[in-house]
Design an enzyme around this catalytic site. Structure first.
Site, PDB file in Angstrom:
ATOM      1  N   HIS A  76       0.858  -0.936  -0.050  1.00  0.00           N
ATOM      2  CA  HIS A  76       0.176   0.026   0.262  1.00  0.00           C
ATOM      3  C   HIS A  76       0.427   0.826  -0.162  1.00  0.00           C
ATOM      4  CE1 HIS A  76      -3.503  -2.603   1.172  1.00  0.00           C
ATOM      5  NE2 HIS A  76      -3.180  -3.320   1.820  1.00  0.00           N
ATOM      6  N   ASP A  77       1.539   1.127   0.767  1.00  0.00           N
ATOM      7  CA  ASP A  77       1.641   2.588   1.347  1.00  0.00           C
ATOM      8  C   ASP A  77       2.935   3.234   0.057  1.00  0.00           C
ATOM      9  OD1 ASP A  77       1.342   3.234   3.524  1.00  0.00           O
ATOM     10  OD2 ASP A  77       2.662   2.458   4.871  1.00  0.00           O
TER      11      ASP A  77
END
Length: 312
Positions: free
Chosen positions: A236-237
């Site tokens: 995600h990040d």
């Protein structure tokens, strides 16, 4: 491009940080700040320090807010392990100095000294960033944009409607998204579709020292993700960091993104407001899709640069 990186490492935060470190021709990290999120503030700060020490960096590291503005912190050991960044035990021997400065004051001082605008990349709860905006509004003129990993227009991952980073501190998120700044949201709608395969993870594990570290962290993260129904691993990040560095690889749309702070089923939800009288004036930006075939290639190339630097 100069950035402030605010994070709660986290295997996916680690990939974001390593990618930034692997592109010094494009990115200069002025500061790494931590926030209570994936794990408690001491553990996530330790994790960030381990990564910076492993990569032989000299970037200021500051320990930020331990918990949300109003609520109690609920950490995520089920997803990230008991340390918050399980997967590579050999990091324990790498120590890194943590500055004793007040984090919000330190970030403000950095911004005030910069001749050009700075991008903030935030991949944890937005507590630090909200406090920066409210305490030092004069620094807004020094911020180019804020790129956030958080939220989800279609669904959540803590509740049906709320994603973890936003749900952890929706009051802080509301301050950030309602600010006059451009806020770019990398939400679950795109990050869950941006995955790394087991074969790709194995290829990293067979690489140099930094690639192997990344591969081991992602191996744990992929196995952990299976309990939530993922076969390939969303990182995600990393989506937020890659957008900050290579925005040309992404498709975005302007959106008036709002945060629900109503306690109940919608608490922590991100949604698009369409009412004419509910418009902040400056559009936020929603990431819709990216060139997925280049997502892993960018990470791999970044790690290879660090391998060559550290293993030579």
């Amino acid at each position: 491009m100069n950035i402030l990186y605010d994070c709660d490492p986290g295997q996916d935060d680690a990939m974001a940080l390593l990618t930034a470190l692997g592109n010094p021709d494009k990115v200069k990290i002025l500061c790494v700040s931590t926030v209570g999120g994936n794990q408690d503030i001491n553990l996530v700060t330790q994790n960030a320090g381990h990564l910076l020490a492993f990569c032989e960096q000299q970037i200021p590291l500051v320990k930020g807010q331990a918990g949300p503005l109003l609520n109690q912190l609920h950490v995520q050991p089920e997803a990230h392990g008991k340390t918050g960044m399980d997967g590579s035990n050999n990091l324990d021997r790498y120590n890194y100095p943590v500055r004793k400065d007040n984090t919000i004051l330190f970030m403000a001082d950095i911004l005030k000294k910069q001749p050009e605008k700075v991008t903030i990349v935030a991949t944890g709860p937005l507590t630090n960033i909200a406090l920066l905006i409210k305490t030092f509004p004069e620094t807004l003129a020094k911020i180019a944009k804020i790129v956030v990993m958080g939220g989800g227009i279609d669904h959540g991952n803590v509740t049906k409607l709320a994603e973890f980073n936003i749900w952890t501190d929706p009051e802080a998120a509301q301050i950030v998204f309602d600010s006059p700044l451009e806020v770019v949201m990398a939400g679950l709608d795109v990050t869950e579709k941006t995955t790394i395969t087991k074969k790709q993870i194995a290829s990293l594990q067979a690489g140099g020292s930094v690639s192997k570290l990344a591969g081991n962290l992602l191996h744990f993260y992929q196995k952990s993700g299976e309990q939530f129904g993922f076969i390939d691993s969303p990182v995600h990040d990393l989506v937020a960091m890659e957008y900050a560095i290579w925005p040309e690889l992404f498709e975005t749309v302007p959106a008036n993104i709002k945060i629900s702070t109503d306690h109940g089923d919608t608490y922590g939800q991100t949604y698009i407001a369409r009412e004419a009288n509910d418009h902040k004036g400056t559009e936020n930006v929603l990431i819709k899709r990216l060139k997925v075939d280049l997502f892993f290639a960018r990470l791999q190339k970044s790690l290879l640069f660090l391998d060559q630097k550290l293993d030579s």
